[in-house]
Design a protein around this motif. Structure first.
Motif, PDB file in Angstrom:
ATOM      1  N   THR A 175      24.126   5.764   9.334  1.00 33.65           N
ATOM      2  CA  THR A 175      24.269   4.500   8.614  1.00 33.65           C
ATOM      3  C   THR A 175      24.232   4.734   7.107  1.00 33.65           C
ATOM      4  N   GLY A 176      25.202   4.169   6.404  1.00 28.01           N
ATOM      5  CA  GLY A 176      25.263   4.309   4.953  1.00 28.01           C
ATOM      6  C   GLY A 176      26.017   5.534   4.489  1.00 28.01           C
ATOM      7  N   ARG A 177      26.447   6.389   5.434  1.00 27.53           N
ATOM      8  CA  ARG A 177      27.196   7.589   5.059  1.00 27.53           C
ATOM      9  C   ARG A 177      28.682   7.371   5.297  1.00 27.53           C
ATOM     10  N   ARG A 178      29.479   8.023   4.473  1.00 28.80           N
ATOM     11  CA  ARG A 178      30.930   7.833   4.511  1.00 28.80           C
ATOM     12  C   ARG A 178      31.612   9.167   4.776  1.00 28.80           C
ATOM     13  N   GLY A 179      32.618   9.124   5.665  1.00 23.99           N
ATOM     14  CA  GLY A 179      33.308  10.347   6.023  1.00 23.99           C
ATOM     15  C   GLY A 179      34.815  10.194   5.997  1.00 23.99           C
ATOM     16  N   VAL A 180      35.500  11.308   5.820  1.00 24.42           N
ATOM     17  CA  VAL A 180      36.956  11.396   5.901  1.00 24.42           C
ATOM     18  C   VAL A 180      37.292  12.470   6.922  1.00 24.42           C
ATOM     19  N   VAL A 181      38.203  12.150   7.825  1.00 26.40           N
ATOM     20  CA  VAL A 181      38.685  13.114   8.810  1.00 26.40           C
ATOM     21  C   VAL A 181      40.198  13.212   8.675  1.00 26.40           C
ATOM     22  N   THR A 182      40.700  14.356   8.230  1.00 25.51           N
ATOM     23  CA  THR A 182      42.151  14.515   8.180  1.00 25.51           C
ATOM     24  C   THR A 182      42.671  14.742   9.603  1.00 25.51           C
ATOM     25  N   GLY A 183      43.867  14.243   9.856  1.00 34.81           N
ATOM     26  CA  GLY A 183      44.405  14.353  11.205  1.00 34.81           C
ATOM     27  C   GLY A 183      43.586  13.568  12.211  1.00 34.81           C
ATOM     28  N   GLY A 184      43.016  12.473  11.767  1.00 33.73           N
ATOM     29  CA  GLY A 184      42.105  11.702  12.612  1.00 33.73           C
ATOM     30  C   GLY A 184      42.772  10.824  13.640  1.00 33.73           C
ATOM     31  N   ALA A 185      44.098  10.892  13.736  1.00 33.60           N
ATOM     32  CA  ALA A 185      44.810  10.034  14.696  1.00 33.60           C
ATOM     33  C   ALA A 185      45.253  10.774  15.937  1.00 33.60           C
ATOM     34  N   SER A 186      44.925  12.062  16.037  1.00 32.03           N
ATOM     35  CA  SER A 186      45.351  12.813  17.213  1.00 32.03           C
ATOM     36  C   SER A 186      44.363  13.930  17.522  1.00 32.03           C
ATOM     37  N   GLY A 187      44.435  14.421  18.761  1.00 29.80           N
ATOM     38  CA  GLY A 187      43.648  15.583  19.163  1.00 29.80           C
ATOM     39  C   GLY A 187      42.168  15.429  18.937  1.00 29.80           C
ATOM     40  N   ILE A 188      41.541  16.534  18.509  1.00 29.52           N
ATOM     41  CA  ILE A 188      40.092  16.505  18.307  1.00 29.52           C
ATOM     42  C   ILE A 188      39.708  15.660  17.098  1.00 29.52           C
ATOM     43  N   GLY A 189      40.666  15.363  16.223  1.00 28.49           N
ATOM     44  CA  GLY A 189      40.368  14.503  15.082  1.00 28.49           C
ATOM     45  C   GLY A 189      39.906  13.125  15.517  1.00 28.49           C
ATOM     46  N   VAL A 190      40.521  12.605  16.585  1.00 29.02           N
ATOM     47  CA  VAL A 190      40.138  11.283  17.093  1.00 29.02           C
ATOM     48  C   VAL A 190      38.688  11.293  17.546  1.00 29.02           C
ATOM     49  N   GLU A 191      38.327  12.308  18.314  1.00 28.42           N
ATOM     50  CA  GLU A 191      36.964  12.356  18.862  1.00 28.42           C
ATOM     51  C   GLU A 191      35.933  12.694  17.798  1.00 28.42           C
ATOM     52  N   THR A 192      36.336  13.449  16.794  1.00 30.25           N
ATOM     53  CA  THR A 192      35.441  13.706  15.662  1.00 30.25           C
ATOM     54  C   THR A 192      35.140  12.394  14.940  1.00 30.25           C
ATOM     55  N   ALA A 193      36.197  11.638  14.649  1.00 34.69           N
ATOM     56  CA  ALA A 193      36.020  10.348  13.981  1.00 34.69           C
ATOM     57  C   ALA A 193      35.221   9.381  14.840  1.00 34.69           C
ATOM     58  N   ARG A 194      35.493   9.368  16.130  1.00 32.13           N
ATOM     59  CA  ARG A 194      34.783   8.458  17.031  1.00 32.13           C
ATOM     60  C   ARG A 194      33.270   8.771  17.056  1.00 32.13           C
ATOM     61  N   ALA A 195      32.945  10.049  17.109  1.00 30.69           N
ATOM     62  CA  ALA A 195      31.532  10.434  17.135  1.00 30.69           C
ATOM     63  C   ALA A 195      30.818  10.011  15.847  1.00 30.69           C
ATOM     64  N   LEU A 196      31.456  10.232  14.709  1.00 34.89           N
ATOM     65  CA  LEU A 196      30.843   9.849  13.433  1.00 34.89           C
ATOM     66  C   LEU A 196      30.664   8.331  13.363  1.00 34.89           C
TER      67      LEU A 196
END
Length: 306
Positions: free
Chosen positions: A24-45
């Motif tokens: 909570t209160g932290r901000r992240g950027v995930v490149t390639g966040g619309a496919s592959g492991i990027g989606v699940e990385t973003a979802r977990a965060l």
């Protein structure tokens, strides 16, 4: 310097790694966040309460992905912004449009083993995308990362880094025959070397940087790979699920188990051992070489400023 290990391993998922973590209160950027492991990385965060921006080429796909993450996590602070990593002006624009601190940068997007392709500058496309784009993005977001006070950069590399060191005198295959896997391997070694050097240059800013091998995951990344080779890989090594493939990225991005750890290369949620001849695991010594890391950094700056 002792090896970093965690209770997690090859089969652990991103959800398991982030369980109990509060972002909570932290901000992240995930490149390639619309496919592959990027989606699940973003979802977990997002599941841990972070605000997450998907930095993607295809914003329509990004919006669909963001909607799915919002629905599955209940976190409506999931956003989409355009970026084309092989286009330095696009990378500059993304960084210029960022406002406020940035706590987590996951350099996840990439291209693999594609036919020879060059940018308008003449840069080899895999190196331009996988390394130079992410390098420029991190530089452009440096002040935002420093403002966070304890930011983390995660560089998604690959076991393919063991196919090639970085050829500092011929980064773009101008004086040697182009080979897709050597190019990919070079770009993935560059990802590791970036984390090595960033961990030194930016330590005083409270920024840590680590790299990782996510594992073999069947995604669109392999669209240039022959089907029979993919079948062979599956028989020899098996595939991780995307949830398992995202786990090590999420560990380095968010877990308190690696708080303060920097300049290391991880695989299967643990720091990798040195690669030994004939083995299919571990990190090549040249990928951690501090002299190469420093030279690559300076060359990369020169290229981006050329």
């Amino acid at each position: 310097m002792s090896r970093i290990t965690t209770p997690f391993g090859h089969d652990s998922t991103a959800a398991e790694v982030i369980a109990g973590v509060d972002l909570t209160g932290r901000r992240g950027v995930v490149t390639g966040g619309a496919s592959g492991i990027g989606v699940e990385t973003a979802r977990a965060l997002a599941s841990a309460g972070a605000e997450v921006t998907l930095a993607v080429r295809n914003t329509a796909a990004g919006e669909r992905t963001a909607a799915g993450i919002i629905e599955s996590t209940g976190n409506n602070h999931v956003f989409v912004a355009p970026i084309e990593l092989a286009d330095r002006e696009s990378v500059k624009a993304f960084a210029a449009n960022w406002d406020g601190p940035l706590h987590i940068l996951v350099n996840n997007a990439g291209v693999m083993a594609e036919p020879l392709n060059r940018t308008p500058e003449g840069w080899e496309h895999q190196f331009a995308t996988n390394h130079l784009g992410h390098f420029g993005l991190a530089l452009g977001l440096h002040d935002a990362l420093a403002a966070a006070g304890d930011a983390r950069i995660v560089a998604v590399s690959s076991s393919a880094h063991r196919r090639s060191d970085v050829h500092l005198d011929d980064l773009h295959f101008e004086h040697r025959p182009y080979e897709p896997w050597l190019s990919y391997g070079q770009s993935k070694t560059a990802n590791v070397l970036f984390a090595v050097e960033a961990s030194k240059r930016w330590a005083s800013d409270g920024i840590v940087a680590n790299s990782l091998m996510p594992g073999g995951i069947r995604t669109a990344l392999q669209r240039h790979i022959a089907p029979d080779l993919l079948t062979q890989w599956e028989a020899e090594y098996g595939w991780k699920t995307v949830e398992q493939g995202a786990a090590t990225s999420v560990l380095l991005a968010a877990s308190p188990l690696v708080q303060g750890v920097t300049g290391r290369y991880f695989e299967d949620n643990n720091e990798a051992l040195p690669n030994m001849p004939g083995e299919s695991t571990g990190v090549a010594a040249y990928a951690l070489d501090p002299e190469s890391a420093a030279r690559l950094w300076d060359l990369s700056i020169d290229l981006l400023n050329s």
